[in-house]
Design an enzyme around this catalytic site. Sequence first.
Site, short mmCIF file in Angstrom:
data_model
loop_
_atom_site.label_atom_id
_atom_site.label_comp_id
_atom_site.label_asym_id
_atom_site.label_seq_id
_atom_site.Cartn_x
_atom_site.Cartn_y
_atom_site.Cartn_z
N HIS A 1 -2.73 0.94 6.80
CA HIS A 1 -3.21 0.84 5.45
C HIS A 1 -3.44 2.36 4.82
O HIS A 1 -3.85 3.16 5.37
CB HIS A 1 -4.33 -0.26 5.15
CG HIS A 1 -4.62 -0.38 3.67
ND1 HIS A 1 -3.63 -0.96 3.05
CD2 HIS A 1 -5.65 -0.20 3.01
CE1 HIS A 1 -4.41 -1.33 1.72
NE2 HIS A 1 -5.45 -0.64 1.67
N CYS B 1 0.75 -1.32 -0.29
CA CYS B 1 -0.04 -0.01 0.07
C CYS B 1 0.72 1.41 0.04
O CYS B 1 0.73 2.05 -0.79
CB CYS B 1 -1.05 -0.03 1.14
SG CYS B 1 -0.29 0.04 2.61
N HIS C 1 -5.93 1.81 -4.23
CA HIS C 1 -5.01 1.40 -3.27
C HIS C 1 -4.65 -0.11 -3.68
O HIS C 1 -5.08 -0.66 -4.50
CB HIS C 1 -5.73 1.33 -1.97
CG HIS C 1 -6.52 0.15 -1.75
ND1 HIS C 1 -6.83 -0.83 -0.58
CD2 HIS C 1 -7.51 -0.42 -2.61
CE1 HIS C 1 -7.91 -1.51 -0.76
NE2 HIS C 1 -8.22 -1.36 -2.01
#
Length: 342
Positions: free
Chosen positions: A306, A258, A318
């Site tokens: 994240h 990420c 993402h």
Amino acid sequence: MGAHRRPKSPGRARITTLSFAAGAFTLLSAQSGQAEPKPTVEEVRAEVEELYEEATGPTEEYNAARERQRGLQEEADKAQDEAARQQQEINELRDRIGPLAAEQYRNGGIDPSVQLALSADPDEYLREAELADRVGHRQASALSVLQGKQRELAQQRKETSAKLREAEEFRTAAAEKKNEVQAKLTEARQLLNSLTAEERVRLDAAEERDAAEAGTSDAADSYDGPASGRAKAALDFAYAQLGKPYEWGATGPDSFDCSGLTGAAWSAAGVSLPRTVKQQYDAGRKVGQADMQPGDIIYWYNDTQHNGMYVGDGKAIHAPRTGKNVEIVPVDSMPFYAASRP
């Protein structure tokens, strides 16, 4: 020889106890021989998702440890280069001081008054003595410089050793986190491998259905939103990565985690971001969810787990987790925590 005694018969209570124990053992054996009930596809899916989520924290810790290790190694390499340069200077000083020291050694054993008395030309001797005095001052000055540089070199080597030791500590920490992540991923793979082909088809269909409901299956091939300038350049890069696999610890070009994706996207726009989710969160200027603009970095769950990039219209791009590819999702598909602007 003593008489042989007949064994004493067990009492009724003992016989009853043994019979009960035997029966219980038989029952337990029968139960332990039965296979554990096989988890359903939904149970496997839920457990796999949980394992992947548990792996995200150690992944970011691994990234941070690796980043710190690289930084320390670079510092140590520079320090070693500086130590080598200082050693060269010391060697050159020694070469210059050597002849002066040798001359002093050759003449140093005779008292100057005796040398004057023995000299055939006292005036010449006095001139030479004056010159020797000046040489002695230069020699003392050179020796002082040499000693100073030797102290600097010793300190430089001490600092280099400390950096190398610290780099090794971070390398060990990264290796431990790597093992932790791999253990989670191995457990997830084992669960998936336990499914039959039919069950795997059902699992894939369920994930595709969820993606369609979330709106991730209709992502455009290129960004055509309202962003401009560097934000548009970053989003153009991110959109070009759609469909590429998530891989923990990866920063491209073939796969990303990420923070690897957000960092690479903004790097393509000429903006350097730190490596980890936490570092990117700390470095960015915070903006409220209602004030987000395309290109802003979104953090879900907390400031360490994240992140992704806002693309506009309530959606984000993402790199999700192992087993999935870079995708576009609604911002509220995960618990929103914060947003920042690089």
